[in-house]
Design an enzyme around this catalytic site. Sequence first.
Site, PDB file in Angstrom:
ATOM      1  CB  CYS B  74      -0.972  -0.065   1.168  1.00 31.91           C
ATOM      2  SG  CYS B  74      -2.388   1.015   0.973  1.00 31.91           S
ATOM      3  CG  HIS B 161      -3.960  -4.273   2.476  1.00 30.08           C
ATOM      4  ND1 HIS B 161      -2.972  -3.769   3.287  1.00 30.08           N
ATOM      5  CD2 HIS B 161      -4.512  -3.207   1.843  1.00 30.08           C
ATOM      6  CE1 HIS B 161      -2.946  -2.446   3.177  1.00 30.08           C
ATOM      7  NE2 HIS B 161      -3.871  -2.079   2.304  1.00 30.08           N
ATOM      8  CD  GLU B 163      -1.744  -6.735   4.844  1.00 26.43           C
ATOM      9  OE1 GLU B 163      -1.366  -7.164   3.731  1.00 26.43           O
ATOM     10  OE2 GLU B 163      -1.974  -5.533   5.074  1.00 26.43           O
TER      11      GLU B 163
END
Lengths: 315, 186
Positions: B74, B161, B163
Amino acid sequence: MFDPEKFVEEKTRELKNKIEDKSIIACSGGVDSTVAAVLTAKAIGNRLIAVYVDTGFMRKNESEEVKKILEDLNVNFKLVNESQEFYEALKGIIEPEEKRKIIGEKFIRVFERIAKEEKAKYLVQGTIAPDWIESGGGLRDTIKSHHNVGALPKRMNIELIEPLRDLYKDEVREVARFLGIRVAERQPFPGPALAIRVIGEITSESVEIAREANAIAEEEIERAVEEGKMERPWQYFAVLLSSKSVGVHGDVRAYGYTIAIRAVQSIDGMTAAYSKIPHEVLEKISIRITNELKDKVNRIVYDITNKPPGTIEWE
Amino acid sequence: MVDNGGQWTHREWRVLRYLGVETKIIPNTTSFKALNVNGLVLSGGAPRIEKEALKLGKTAEYLDKANFPILGICVGCQFMVIHFGGKAGPAETPEYGKTKIFVDEENGLFKSLPKSFFVWESHNDEVKRLTEDFEILAHSKNCAVQAFKYLKKPFYGVQFHPEVEHTEYGYDIFKNFLKVCEEYMK
Protein backbone atom coordinates in the site's frame (compact mmCIF):
# COMPACT_ATOMS: atom_id res chain seq x y z
CA MET A 1 0.99 -21.68 13.65
CA PHE A 2 -0.38 -20.56 16.99
CA ASP A 3 0.26 -22.91 19.90
CA PRO A 4 -2.26 -22.32 22.72
CA GLU A 5 -0.48 -24.66 25.13
CA LYS A 6 2.79 -22.80 24.82
CA PHE A 7 0.98 -19.47 25.08
CA VAL A 8 -0.77 -20.50 28.32
CA GLU A 9 2.50 -21.72 29.78
CA GLU A 10 4.39 -18.52 28.93
CA LYS A 11 1.65 -16.13 30.05
CA THR A 12 0.97 -17.94 33.32
CA ARG A 13 4.67 -17.71 34.13
CA GLU A 14 4.79 -14.00 33.23
CA LEU A 15 1.69 -13.21 35.29
CA LYS A 16 3.01 -15.15 38.26
CA ASN A 17 6.24 -13.14 38.19
CA LYS A 18 4.53 -9.82 37.67
CA ILE A 19 1.68 -9.89 40.19
CA GLU A 20 3.18 -10.12 43.64
CA ASP A 21 -0.04 -9.54 45.56
CA LYS A 22 -3.67 -8.90 44.65
CA SER A 23 -5.21 -8.03 41.31
CA ILE A 24 -8.66 -7.43 39.94
CA ILE A 25 -9.78 -8.29 36.43
CA ALA A 26 -12.46 -6.57 34.38
CA CYS A 27 -14.67 -9.44 33.24
CA SER A 28 -17.70 -9.04 30.98
CA GLY A 29 -18.26 -12.74 30.48
CA GLY A 30 -17.06 -12.48 26.87
CA VAL A 31 -14.36 -14.69 25.41
CA ASP A 32 -11.42 -12.29 25.82
CA SER A 33 -11.92 -11.24 29.43
CA THR A 34 -12.95 -14.74 30.53
CA VAL A 35 -9.78 -16.23 29.03
CA ALA A 36 -7.72 -13.49 30.70
CA ALA A 37 -9.45 -14.27 34.01
CA VAL A 38 -8.76 -18.00 33.83
CA LEU A 39 -5.13 -17.39 32.80
CA THR A 40 -4.57 -14.98 35.68
CA ALA A 41 -6.32 -17.26 38.16
CA LYS A 42 -4.00 -20.06 37.04
CA ALA A 43 -1.09 -17.79 37.88
CA ILE A 44 -2.19 -16.20 41.17
CA GLY A 45 -5.13 -18.30 42.36
CA ASN A 46 -7.47 -16.65 44.85
CA ARG A 47 -5.49 -13.40 44.91
CA LEU A 48 -7.56 -12.53 41.82
CA ILE A 49 -11.00 -10.95 41.96
CA ALA A 50 -13.06 -10.80 38.78
CA VAL A 51 -15.31 -7.74 38.55
CA TYR A 52 -18.39 -7.57 36.34
CA VAL A 53 -19.93 -4.15 35.88
CA ASP A 54 -23.57 -3.96 34.89
CA THR A 55 -23.66 -0.71 32.92
CA GLY A 56 -27.35 -0.95 32.17
CA PHE A 57 -26.50 -1.45 28.49
CA MET A 58 -26.21 -5.21 28.56
CA ARG A 59 -28.21 -7.56 26.39
CA LYS A 60 -31.37 -9.32 27.52
CA ASN A 61 -30.72 -11.58 30.54
CA GLU A 62 -26.98 -11.03 30.12
CA SER A 63 -26.14 -10.13 33.72
CA GLU A 64 -27.75 -13.35 35.02
CA GLU A 65 -25.86 -15.38 32.41
CA VAL A 66 -22.53 -13.77 33.22
CA LYS A 67 -23.10 -14.56 36.89
CA LYS A 68 -23.47 -18.24 35.99
CA ILE A 69 -20.37 -18.07 33.78
CA LEU A 70 -18.34 -16.60 36.62
CA GLU A 71 -19.67 -19.15 39.12
CA ASP A 72 -18.56 -21.95 36.79
CA LEU A 73 -15.06 -20.55 36.51
CA ASN A 74 -14.26 -21.09 40.14
CA VAL A 75 -12.73 -17.63 40.63
CA ASN A 76 -13.51 -14.95 43.20
CA PHE A 77 -15.89 -12.48 41.66
CA LYS A 78 -17.88 -9.39 42.38
CA LEU A 79 -20.89 -8.01 40.50
CA VAL A 80 -21.58 -4.29 40.63
CA ASN A 81 -24.52 -2.40 39.23
CA GLU A 82 -23.53 1.06 38.01
CA SER A 83 -26.33 1.61 35.51
CA GLN A 84 -27.62 4.82 37.02
CA GLU A 85 -24.16 6.44 36.84
CA PHE A 86 -23.60 5.31 33.27
CA TYR A 87 -26.97 6.60 32.05
CA GLU A 88 -26.43 9.92 33.76
CA ALA A 89 -22.94 10.36 32.33
CA LEU A 90 -24.20 9.73 28.79
CA LYS A 91 -27.20 12.04 28.94
CA GLY A 92 -27.44 14.11 25.76
CA ILE A 93 -24.31 12.58 24.19
CA ILE A 94 -24.64 11.49 20.58
CA GLU A 95 -21.10 11.62 19.18
CA PRO A 96 -19.75 8.03 19.16
CA GLU A 97 -16.18 8.89 20.23
CA GLU A 98 -17.51 10.98 23.10
CA LYS A 99 -19.73 8.09 24.18
CA ARG A 100 -16.80 5.67 24.10
CA LYS A 101 -14.56 7.98 26.11
CA ILE A 102 -17.14 8.61 28.81
CA ILE A 103 -17.75 4.87 29.09
CA GLY A 104 -14.00 4.11 29.20
CA GLU A 105 -13.48 6.60 32.02
CA LYS A 106 -16.52 5.41 33.99
CA PHE A 107 -15.27 1.84 33.86
CA ILE A 108 -11.83 2.81 35.14
CA ARG A 109 -13.24 4.86 38.03
CA VAL A 110 -15.32 1.85 39.10
CA PHE A 111 -12.29 -0.44 38.89
CA GLU A 112 -10.11 2.01 40.83
CA ARG A 113 -12.70 2.13 43.59
CA ILE A 114 -12.96 -1.64 43.82
CA ALA A 115 -9.18 -2.08 43.65
CA LYS A 116 -8.88 0.27 46.60
CA GLU A 117 -11.49 -1.64 48.58
CA GLU A 118 -9.75 -4.91 47.79
CA LYS A 119 -6.23 -3.50 48.19
CA ALA A 120 -5.33 -4.63 44.67
CA LYS A 121 -2.57 -2.91 42.70
CA TYR A 122 -3.31 -4.24 39.25
CA LEU A 123 -6.15 -4.32 36.76
CA VAL A 124 -5.99 -7.16 34.26
CA GLN A 125 -7.90 -6.56 31.02
CA GLY A 126 -8.74 -8.88 28.13
CA THR A 127 -7.47 -6.36 25.56
CA ILE A 128 -6.73 -8.01 22.20
CA ALA A 129 -4.88 -6.75 19.11
CA PRO A 130 -7.78 -5.04 17.26
CA ASP A 131 -8.58 -3.00 20.41
CA TRP A 132 -5.25 -1.17 20.45
CA ILE A 133 -4.80 -1.17 16.66
CA GLU A 134 -8.14 0.56 16.04
CA SER A 135 -7.64 2.88 19.01
CA GLY A 136 -4.67 4.36 17.12
CA GLY A 137 -1.82 6.44 18.48
CA GLY A 138 1.43 7.68 16.95
CA LEU A 139 1.34 7.08 13.20
CA ARG A 140 -1.78 4.95 13.44
CA ASP A 141 -5.06 6.72 12.89
CA THR A 142 -7.88 6.32 15.43
CA ILE A 143 -10.68 4.34 13.85
CA LYS A 144 -12.56 4.10 17.13
CA SER A 145 -11.43 4.46 20.72
CA HIS A 146 -11.95 1.08 22.34
CA HIS A 147 -13.22 1.47 25.90
CA ASN A 148 -10.29 -0.51 27.30
CA VAL A 149 -7.52 1.28 25.39
CA GLY A 150 -8.12 4.54 23.51
CA ALA A 151 -10.96 5.64 25.78
CA LEU A 152 -9.01 5.27 29.02
CA PRO A 153 -8.54 8.45 31.05
CA LYS A 154 -5.07 10.03 31.05
CA ARG A 155 -4.66 9.76 34.81
CA MET A 156 -5.21 6.35 36.32
CA ASN A 157 -4.47 5.05 39.80
CA ILE A 158 -4.07 1.47 38.79
CA GLU A 159 -1.56 -0.47 36.75
CA LEU A 160 -2.82 -2.30 33.65
CA ILE A 161 -1.85 -5.80 32.63
CA GLU A 162 -2.97 -7.11 29.23
CA PRO A 163 -1.87 -10.70 28.62
CA LEU A 164 -3.80 -11.12 25.34
CA ARG A 165 -2.57 -7.95 23.59
CA ASP A 166 -0.98 -9.74 20.66
CA LEU A 167 -3.84 -12.13 19.96
CA TYR A 168 -6.81 -11.93 17.63
CA LYS A 169 -10.23 -13.40 18.41
CA ASP A 170 -9.59 -16.71 16.62
CA GLU A 171 -6.43 -17.23 18.67
CA VAL A 172 -8.20 -16.30 21.91
CA ARG A 173 -10.83 -18.91 21.08
CA GLU A 174 -8.09 -21.49 20.62
CA VAL A 175 -6.77 -20.63 24.08
CA ALA A 176 -10.33 -20.81 25.47
CA ARG A 177 -10.86 -24.27 23.97
CA PHE A 178 -7.51 -25.42 25.29
CA LEU A 179 -8.49 -24.21 28.79
CA GLY A 180 -11.95 -25.79 28.46
CA ILE A 181 -13.79 -22.49 28.89
CA ARG A 182 -17.40 -22.82 27.84
CA VAL A 183 -17.78 -19.30 26.45
CA ALA A 184 -15.13 -20.11 23.79
CA GLU A 185 -17.64 -19.78 20.94
CA ARG A 186 -19.62 -16.80 22.25
CA GLN A 187 -19.95 -14.07 19.62
CA PRO A 188 -17.97 -10.84 20.17
CA PHE A 189 -19.80 -8.09 22.05
CA PRO A 190 -18.33 -4.61 22.53
CA GLY A 191 -17.51 -3.30 26.00
CA PRO A 192 -19.70 -0.18 25.61
CA ALA A 193 -22.47 -2.67 24.82
CA LEU A 194 -25.84 -1.41 23.57
CA ALA A 195 -24.75 2.20 24.17
CA ILE A 196 -23.02 2.05 20.78
CA ARG A 197 -25.87 0.12 19.17
CA VAL A 198 -28.16 3.06 19.74
CA ILE A 199 -27.30 5.72 17.17
CA GLY A 200 -28.09 8.97 18.88
CA GLU A 201 -29.05 9.57 22.46
CA ILE A 202 -28.98 6.87 25.10
CA THR A 203 -32.17 6.76 27.08
CA SER A 204 -33.70 3.85 28.92
CA GLU A 205 -36.29 3.73 26.14
CA SER A 206 -33.81 3.68 23.23
CA VAL A 207 -31.64 1.05 24.93
CA GLU A 208 -34.73 -1.07 25.58
CA ILE A 209 -35.63 -0.99 21.86
CA ALA A 210 -32.08 -1.97 20.89
CA ARG A 211 -32.11 -4.72 23.53
CA GLU A 212 -35.37 -6.27 22.29
CA ALA A 213 -34.34 -6.00 18.63
CA ASN A 214 -30.95 -7.59 19.41
CA ALA A 215 -32.60 -10.44 21.27
CA ILE A 216 -34.90 -11.17 18.32
CA ALA A 217 -32.10 -10.96 15.74
CA GLU A 218 -29.88 -13.27 17.81
CA GLU A 219 -32.67 -15.72 18.47
CA GLU A 220 -33.77 -16.01 14.84
CA ILE A 221 -30.26 -16.29 13.46
CA GLU A 222 -29.30 -18.90 16.04
CA ARG A 223 -32.45 -20.86 15.25
CA ALA A 224 -31.72 -20.76 11.52
CA VAL A 225 -28.15 -21.95 12.20
CA GLU A 226 -29.44 -24.85 14.30
CA GLU A 227 -31.91 -25.80 11.58
CA GLY A 228 -29.06 -25.86 9.07
CA LYS A 229 -30.48 -22.97 7.04
CA MET A 230 -27.31 -20.90 7.24
CA GLU A 231 -23.73 -20.79 8.44
CA ARG A 232 -23.18 -19.20 11.88
CA PRO A 233 -22.04 -15.61 11.31
CA TRP A 234 -18.97 -14.38 13.20
CA GLN A 235 -21.10 -11.63 14.72
CA TYR A 236 -24.79 -10.74 14.38
CA PHE A 237 -26.86 -8.02 15.97
CA ALA A 238 -29.31 -5.14 15.62
CA VAL A 239 -28.65 -1.39 15.67
CA LEU A 240 -31.27 1.23 16.48
CA LEU A 241 -30.96 4.09 13.99
CA SER A 242 -31.97 7.64 14.74
CA SER A 243 -33.94 8.09 11.54
CA LYS A 244 -37.70 7.68 11.54
CA SER A 245 -39.95 6.71 8.67
CA VAL A 246 -43.60 6.54 7.82
CA GLY A 247 -45.58 3.33 8.12
CA VAL A 248 -49.14 2.16 8.35
CA HIS A 249 -50.53 0.25 11.33
CA GLY A 250 -54.15 -0.91 11.19
CA ASP A 251 -55.16 1.80 8.69
CA VAL A 252 -53.47 4.42 10.83
CA ARG A 253 -50.33 6.37 10.00
CA ALA A 254 -47.27 5.26 11.95
CA TYR A 255 -43.99 7.11 12.36
CA GLY A 256 -41.38 4.93 14.00
CA TYR A 257 -37.68 4.12 14.19
CA THR A 258 -35.55 1.99 11.90
CA ILE A 259 -33.55 -1.04 12.96
CA ALA A 260 -30.50 -2.15 10.98
CA ILE A 261 -29.58 -5.82 11.12
CA ARG A 262 -25.88 -6.57 10.82
CA ALA A 263 -24.24 -9.99 10.40
CA VAL A 264 -20.70 -10.62 9.20
CA GLN A 265 -18.23 -13.37 8.46
CA SER A 266 -14.74 -12.81 9.77
CA ILE A 267 -11.78 -14.58 11.35
CA ASP A 268 -10.17 -11.79 13.33
CA GLY A 269 -12.49 -8.79 13.07
CA MET A 270 -9.92 -6.85 11.02
CA THR A 271 -11.73 -7.55 7.75
CA ALA A 272 -15.31 -8.72 7.45
CA ALA A 273 -17.73 -9.72 4.73
CA TYR A 274 -21.44 -9.22 5.26
CA SER A 275 -23.28 -12.53 5.73
CA LYS A 276 -25.43 -13.77 2.90
CA ILE A 277 -28.35 -14.60 5.17
CA PRO A 278 -31.30 -16.34 3.47
CA HIS A 279 -34.16 -13.92 2.78
CA GLU A 280 -36.63 -16.07 4.72
CA VAL A 281 -34.53 -15.59 7.87
CA LEU A 282 -34.29 -11.85 7.32
CA GLU A 283 -38.03 -11.71 6.72
CA LYS A 284 -38.73 -13.55 9.96
CA ILE A 285 -36.54 -11.07 11.87
CA SER A 286 -38.27 -8.16 10.15
CA ILE A 287 -41.76 -9.42 10.93
CA ARG A 288 -40.94 -10.18 14.55
CA ILE A 289 -39.23 -6.88 15.32
CA THR A 290 -41.84 -4.70 13.66
CA ASN A 291 -44.68 -6.61 15.32
CA GLU A 292 -43.22 -7.10 18.76
CA LEU A 293 -41.89 -3.56 19.05
CA LYS A 294 -45.25 -2.20 17.88
CA ASP A 295 -45.28 1.56 17.31
CA LYS A 296 -41.58 1.94 18.21
CA VAL A 297 -40.11 0.39 15.06
CA ASN A 298 -41.70 0.14 11.63
CA ARG A 299 -38.78 -0.40 9.29
CA ILE A 300 -35.94 -2.94 9.12
CA VAL A 301 -32.88 -2.72 6.84
CA TYR A 302 -30.08 -5.20 6.32
CA ASP A 303 -26.52 -3.85 6.30
CA ILE A 304 -24.62 -5.16 3.24
CA THR A 305 -21.33 -3.34 3.86
CA ASN A 306 -18.03 -5.16 4.13
CA LYS A 307 -15.15 -4.06 6.41
CA PRO A 308 -13.47 -2.08 4.95
CA PRO A 309 -15.04 0.31 4.15
CA GLY A 310 -17.50 -0.14 7.05
CA THR A 311 -16.52 -1.27 10.52
CA ILE A 312 -18.49 -4.12 12.07
CA GLU A 313 -20.24 -2.04 14.73
CA TRP A 314 -21.80 1.23 13.57
CA GLU A 315 -20.13 3.45 16.17
CA MET B 1 8.09 -5.55 9.55
CA VAL B 2 8.42 -1.80 9.19
CA ASP B 3 5.40 -0.10 10.78
CA ASN B 4 3.99 2.82 8.82
CA GLY B 5 0.92 3.03 11.04
CA GLY B 6 -1.28 0.56 9.18
CA GLN B 7 -4.39 -1.11 10.54
CA TRP B 8 -2.91 -4.38 9.33
CA THR B 9 0.80 -4.08 10.25
CA HIS B 10 0.25 -6.49 13.12
CA ARG B 11 -1.62 -8.82 10.75
CA GLU B 12 1.43 -8.90 8.46
CA TRP B 13 3.56 -9.79 11.46
CA ARG B 14 1.09 -12.56 12.35
CA VAL B 15 1.17 -14.03 8.82
CA LEU B 16 4.98 -14.04 8.78
CA ARG B 17 5.08 -15.73 12.17
CA TYR B 18 2.54 -18.33 11.04
CA LEU B 19 4.84 -19.03 8.09
CA GLY B 20 7.64 -19.79 10.52
CA VAL B 21 9.61 -16.58 10.03
CA GLU B 22 11.53 -14.96 12.85
CA THR B 23 10.07 -11.46 12.64
CA LYS B 24 9.68 -8.24 14.56
CA ILE B 25 7.65 -5.05 14.11
CA ILE B 26 9.96 -2.02 14.07
CA PRO B 27 9.19 1.71 13.86
CA ASN B 28 10.01 3.26 10.48
CA THR B 29 12.48 5.55 12.25
CA THR B 30 14.83 2.62 12.89
CA SER B 31 18.20 3.33 11.26
CA PHE B 32 19.42 1.04 8.47
CA LYS B 33 22.49 0.17 10.51
CA ALA B 34 20.31 -1.26 13.28
CA LEU B 35 18.66 -3.72 10.88
CA ASN B 36 19.98 -7.24 10.86
CA VAL B 37 17.56 -8.85 8.44
CA ASN B 38 17.20 -11.03 5.36
CA GLY B 39 14.16 -9.19 4.09
CA LEU B 40 11.92 -6.25 4.90
CA VAL B 41 8.19 -5.65 4.57
CA LEU B 42 7.02 -2.03 4.46
CA SER B 43 3.51 -1.85 5.90
CA GLY B 44 0.67 0.28 4.68
CA GLY B 45 -0.54 3.19 6.77
CA ALA B 46 -2.60 6.32 7.09
CA PRO B 47 -0.05 8.83 5.63
CA ARG B 48 -1.15 10.39 2.29
CA ILE B 49 1.68 9.90 -0.14
CA GLU B 50 1.83 13.40 -1.66
CA LYS B 51 1.81 15.48 1.50
CA GLU B 52 2.89 13.13 4.27
CA ALA B 53 5.71 11.05 2.75
CA LEU B 54 8.00 12.31 5.52
CA LYS B 55 5.97 10.25 7.97
CA LEU B 56 7.52 7.19 6.39
CA GLY B 57 10.69 7.91 8.33
CA LYS B 58 13.81 6.20 7.08
CA THR B 59 12.14 4.24 4.28
CA ALA B 60 14.21 6.07 1.66
CA GLU B 61 17.40 4.96 3.40
CA TYR B 62 16.25 1.32 3.40
CA LEU B 63 15.49 1.50 -0.33
CA ASP B 64 18.88 3.05 -1.14
CA LYS B 65 21.05 0.83 1.00
CA ALA B 66 19.31 -2.55 1.01
CA ASN B 67 20.30 -5.32 -1.33
CA PHE B 68 18.06 -7.81 0.45
CA PRO B 69 14.45 -8.21 -0.76
CA ILE B 70 11.81 -5.64 0.19
CA LEU B 71 8.04 -5.96 -0.17
CA GLY B 72 6.19 -2.64 -0.04
CA ILE B 73 2.49 -2.80 0.80
CA CYS B 74 0.00 0.00 0.00
CA VAL B 75 1.65 3.29 1.04
CA GLY B 76 4.93 1.34 1.26
CA CYS B 77 4.68 0.48 -2.44
CA GLN B 78 3.65 4.02 -3.39
CA PHE B 79 6.68 5.42 -1.58
CA MET B 80 8.96 3.01 -3.44
CA VAL B 81 7.61 4.18 -6.80
CA ILE B 82 8.13 7.86 -6.01
CA HIS B 83 11.58 7.20 -4.58
CA PHE B 84 12.71 5.60 -7.83
CA GLY B 85 11.32 8.33 -10.09
CA GLY B 86 7.69 7.34 -10.63
CA LYS B 87 4.52 9.06 -9.50
CA ALA B 88 1.78 8.35 -6.96
CA GLY B 89 -1.17 10.44 -5.78
CA PRO B 90 -4.90 10.46 -5.06
CA ALA B 91 -6.75 7.64 -6.81
CA GLU B 92 -9.46 8.57 -9.25
CA THR B 93 -11.49 5.67 -7.91
CA PRO B 94 -10.22 4.59 -4.49
CA GLU B 95 -10.81 0.94 -3.64
CA TYR B 96 -12.14 -0.27 -0.29
CA GLY B 97 -12.75 -3.93 0.42
CA LYS B 98 -13.23 -6.70 -2.14
CA THR B 99 -11.64 -6.18 -5.57
CA LYS B 100 -10.73 -8.54 -8.38
CA ILE B 101 -7.15 -8.35 -9.62
CA PHE B 102 -5.68 -9.67 -12.85
CA VAL B 103 -2.15 -11.03 -12.88
CA ASP B 104 -0.09 -9.77 -15.82
CA GLU B 105 3.27 -11.33 -14.93
CA GLU B 106 4.11 -13.99 -12.35
CA ASN B 107 7.65 -12.76 -11.68
CA GLY B 108 8.20 -14.60 -8.40
CA LEU B 109 5.43 -12.96 -6.40
CA PHE B 110 2.48 -14.59 -8.19
CA LYS B 111 4.21 -17.88 -9.00
CA SER B 112 1.72 -20.75 -9.47
CA LEU B 113 -1.28 -18.54 -8.60
CA PRO B 114 -4.46 -18.10 -10.70
CA LYS B 115 -4.53 -15.38 -13.34
CA SER B 116 -7.31 -13.57 -11.53
CA PHE B 117 -8.58 -13.64 -7.95
CA PHE B 118 -10.21 -11.54 -5.22
CA VAL B 119 -8.12 -9.40 -2.92
CA TRP B 120 -9.04 -6.78 -0.30
CA GLU B 121 -8.04 -3.17 -0.64
CA SER B 122 -8.07 -0.03 1.47
CA HIS B 123 -6.46 2.88 -0.34
CA ASN B 124 -7.09 6.53 -1.14
CA ASP B 125 -3.88 6.97 -3.15
CA GLU B 126 -2.44 4.90 -5.97
CA VAL B 127 0.56 4.55 -8.27
CA LYS B 128 0.11 6.93 -11.21
CA ARG B 129 3.18 6.33 -13.32
CA LEU B 130 6.09 3.89 -13.32
CA THR B 131 9.53 4.32 -14.89
CA GLU B 132 11.08 1.73 -17.17
CA ASP B 133 12.83 0.25 -14.14
CA PHE B 134 9.51 -1.23 -13.05
CA GLU B 135 7.44 -4.09 -14.39
CA ILE B 136 3.70 -4.21 -13.72
CA LEU B 137 2.68 -7.60 -12.31
CA ALA B 138 -1.04 -7.09 -11.70
CA HIS B 139 -3.90 -4.62 -12.20
CA SER B 140 -7.60 -4.22 -11.36
CA LYS B 141 -10.45 -2.49 -13.18
CA ASN B 142 -9.92 0.80 -11.37
CA CYS B 143 -6.23 0.64 -10.56
CA ALA B 144 -3.59 0.10 -13.25
CA VAL B 145 -0.82 -0.89 -10.81
CA GLN B 146 -1.85 -3.49 -8.24
CA ALA B 147 1.60 -5.08 -8.08
CA PHE B 148 5.05 -4.44 -9.51
CA LYS B 149 8.66 -5.54 -9.50
CA TYR B 150 11.47 -2.99 -9.30
CA LEU B 151 13.89 -4.47 -11.81
CA LYS B 152 17.17 -3.18 -10.37
CA LYS B 153 16.81 -4.84 -6.97
CA PRO B 154 14.73 -7.67 -5.45
CA PHE B 155 12.00 -5.19 -4.51
CA TYR B 156 8.27 -5.78 -4.97
CA GLY B 157 5.22 -3.66 -4.33
CA VAL B 158 1.54 -4.49 -3.88
CA GLN B 159 -1.31 -2.01 -3.64
CA PHE B 160 -3.72 -4.57 -2.14
CA HIS B 161 -3.38 -6.35 1.20
CA PRO B 162 -2.16 -9.96 1.03
CA GLU B 163 -2.05 -10.10 4.85
CA VAL B 164 -5.80 -10.00 5.54
CA GLU B 165 -7.84 -13.18 5.85
CA HIS B 166 -10.34 -12.23 3.15
CA THR B 167 -7.68 -11.84 0.43
CA GLU B 168 -7.42 -15.03 -1.60
CA TYR B 169 -3.92 -16.55 -1.90
CA GLY B 170 -2.52 -13.98 0.53
CA TYR B 171 -0.41 -16.53 2.36
CA ASP B 172 0.89 -17.82 -1.02
CA ILE B 173 2.03 -14.33 -1.97
CA PHE B 174 3.95 -14.07 1.30
CA LYS B 175 5.40 -17.55 0.75
CA ASN B 176 6.55 -16.48 -2.70
CA PHE B 177 8.18 -13.38 -1.25
CA LEU B 178 9.88 -15.56 1.37
CA LYS B 179 11.27 -17.72 -1.47
CA VAL B 180 12.77 -14.55 -2.94
CA CYS B 181 14.35 -13.88 0.47
CA GLU B 182 15.70 -17.45 0.63
CA GLU B 183 17.22 -17.08 -2.83
CA TYR B 184 18.93 -13.93 -1.66
CA MET B 185 20.33 -15.68 1.41
CA LYS B 186 22.04 -18.28 -0.81
